[in-house]
Write a protein that holds these residues in place. Sequence first.
Motif, mmCIF file in Angstrom:
data_model
loop_
_atom_site.group_PDB
_atom_site.id
_atom_site.type_symbol
_atom_site.label_atom_id
_atom_site.label_comp_id
_atom_site.label_asym_id
_atom_site.label_seq_id
_atom_site.Cartn_x
_atom_site.Cartn_y
_atom_site.Cartn_z
ATOM 1 N N GLY A 155 -13.378 -3.749 23.337
ATOM 2 C CA GLY A 155 -13.154 -2.405 23.802
ATOM 3 C C GLY A 155 -11.538 -2.692 22.235
ATOM 4 N N THR A 156 -11.838 -3.986 21.321
ATOM 5 C CA THR A 156 -10.792 -3.618 20.111
ATOM 6 C C THR A 156 -10.848 -2.246 19.563
ATOM 7 N N ASP A 157 -9.550 -1.738 19.179
ATOM 8 C CA ASP A 157 -9.762 -0.064 17.748
ATOM 9 C C ASP A 157 -10.058 -0.850 16.218
ATOM 10 N N GLY A 158 -11.109 -0.824 16.025
ATOM 11 C CA GLY A 158 -11.291 -1.730 14.568
ATOM 12 C C GLY A 158 -10.380 -0.270 14.109
ATOM 13 N N ALA A 159 -10.285 1.227 14.423
ATOM 14 C CA ALA A 159 -9.348 1.545 13.325
ATOM 15 C C ALA A 159 -8.229 0.923 13.447
ATOM 16 N N GLU A 160 -7.489 0.517 13.850
ATOM 17 C CA GLU A 160 -6.188 0.670 14.625
ATOM 18 C C GLU A 160 -5.820 -1.091 14.189
ATOM 19 N N VAL A 161 -6.505 -1.688 13.837
ATOM 20 C CA VAL A 161 -6.619 -3.269 12.903
ATOM 21 C C VAL A 161 -7.118 -2.952 11.236
ATOM 22 N N ILE A 162 -7.604 -2.038 10.915
ATOM 23 C CA ILE A 162 -7.669 -1.278 10.043
ATOM 24 C C ILE A 162 -5.858 -1.153 9.136
ATOM 25 N N ARG A 163 -5.883 -0.499 9.439
ATOM 26 C CA ARG A 163 -4.172 0.331 9.757
ATOM 27 C C ARG A 163 -3.540 -1.076 9.983
ATOM 28 N N ALA A 164 -3.134 -1.926 10.569
ATOM 29 C CA ALA A 164 -2.474 -2.691 10.589
ATOM 30 C C ALA A 164 -2.590 -3.703 9.578
ATOM 31 N N ILE A 165 -3.377 -3.761 8.935
ATOM 32 C CA ILE A 165 -3.692 -4.798 7.819
ATOM 33 C C ILE A 165 -2.822 -4.238 6.321
ATOM 34 N N SER A 166 -3.420 -2.526 5.889
ATOM 35 C CA SER A 166 -2.740 -2.045 4.847
ATOM 36 C C SER A 166 -1.153 -1.606 5.019
ATOM 37 N N ALA A 167 -0.962 -1.324 6.508
ATOM 38 C CA ALA A 167 0.330 0.190 6.923
ATOM 39 C C ALA A 167 1.811 -1.174 6.049
ATOM 40 N N PRO A 168 1.819 -2.579 6.506
ATOM 41 C CA PRO A 168 2.869 -2.796 5.448
ATOM 42 C C PRO A 168 3.181 -3.243 4.103
ATOM 43 N N LEU A 169 1.870 -2.896 3.359
ATOM 44 C CA LEU A 169 1.375 -2.536 2.258
ATOM 45 C C LEU A 169 1.965 -2.122 1.575
ATOM 46 N N TYR A 170 1.477 -0.580 2.392
ATOM 47 C CA TYR A 170 1.968 0.833 1.750
ATOM 48 C C TYR A 170 3.211 0.761 1.579
ATOM 49 N N TYR A 171 4.274 0.317 3.173
ATOM 50 C CA TYR A 171 5.912 0.504 3.758
ATOM 51 C C TYR A 171 6.268 -0.035 2.739
ATOM 52 N N ARG A 172 5.951 -1.339 1.420
ATOM 53 C CA ARG A 172 6.612 -1.552 0.443
ATOM 54 C C ARG A 172 6.672 -1.251 -0.621
ATOM 55 N N LEU A 173 5.844 -0.325 -0.905
ATOM 56 C CA LEU A 173 4.886 0.560 -1.726
ATOM 57 C C LEU A 173 5.828 1.777 -2.279
ATOM 58 N N VAL A 174 5.883 2.672 -1.580
ATOM 59 C CA VAL A 174 6.523 3.931 -1.055
ATOM 60 C C VAL A 174 7.629 4.108 -0.627
ATOM 61 N N VAL A 175 7.957 3.337 0.455
ATOM 62 C CA VAL A 175 9.330 3.204 1.166
ATOM 63 C C VAL A 175 9.960 2.602 0.847
ATOM 64 N N SER A 176 9.975 1.357 1.125
ATOM 65 C CA SER A 176 11.202 0.072 0.395
ATOM 66 C C SER A 176 11.037 -0.237 -1.287
ATOM 67 N N ARG A 177 9.893 0.444 -2.158
ATOM 68 C CA ARG A 177 9.310 0.255 -2.973
ATOM 69 C C ARG A 177 9.801 -1.170 -3.598
ATOM 70 N N GLU A 178 9.512 -2.370 -2.772
ATOM 71 C CA GLU A 178 9.298 -3.468 -3.518
ATOM 72 C C GLU A 178 7.826 -3.895 -4.051
ATOM 73 N N PRO A 179 8.228 -5.277 -4.936
ATOM 74 C CA PRO A 179 6.829 -5.897 -5.302
ATOM 75 C C PRO A 179 5.389 -5.671 -4.272
ATOM 76 N N VAL A 180 4.119 -6.023 -4.150
ATOM 77 C CA VAL A 180 3.308 -6.258 -2.976
ATOM 78 C C VAL A 180 2.477 -7.265 -3.490
ATOM 79 N N THR A 181 1.973 -8.395 -2.912
ATOM 80 C CA THR A 181 1.894 -9.906 -3.754
ATOM 81 C C THR A 181 0.772 -9.855 -2.707
#
Length: 205
Positions: A155-181
């Motif tokens: 029952g694991t929602d694969g799409a939600e897992v993938i969103r959780a992987i990339s969300a912090p990276l895009y947050y740094r890029l777009v919102v806080s404008r921090e380096p993404v390493t």
Amino acid sequence: MEQPSRLAGTVRPGGRTARVRAAVLEATQDELVERGFHGLTMDQVAVRAGVGKTTVYRRWGSPAGLVVDLMTELADQSVPHADTGALEGDLLANALSVLEALHDGRLGPTLQAMIAAATCDEQAAQGLRAFYSRRIQEWAGAVDLAVKRGELPEGTDGAEVIRAISAPLYYRLVVSREPVTREDAERSVARTLAAARAGAFVSPG
């Protein structure tokens, strides 16, 4: 979400129509990289592509129409999800592909311009949602395979897992404008994997 940084291979069988589309989308991406969405104009794209302005206006209608078609082309060219045989390897491949895209000198600015376009134009927003939906669903297949192997709860929602992987990276890029390493990518994988194994992404019911 692996995508090419340049529209290589956009000329498909179909004669002049395909060549015109390839030239216009290449010019659109060039303009987005150099000027951003707010600097994107139909006239300049036509000049850069060597295509008549009337053709560009008639087929794409607006800068947002150009962006939507460009996103469709990039999604069409992206490669399938990784299949390393283990979920951790697959999720790391996903995170690193996002990192590579964000750091790419051409694709990174293109993605940022697309996101900017989506904040002020509903047509662009719909195109962006469709673009990422296709990529998320593709990579969700890696999670589904992990469930079948018994690495994650049923029952694991694969799409939600993938969103959780990339969300912090895009947050740094777009919102806080921090380096993404790479460390950020690896940390996102570790946290998401721990949560997934604990059942945090199991769909209700």
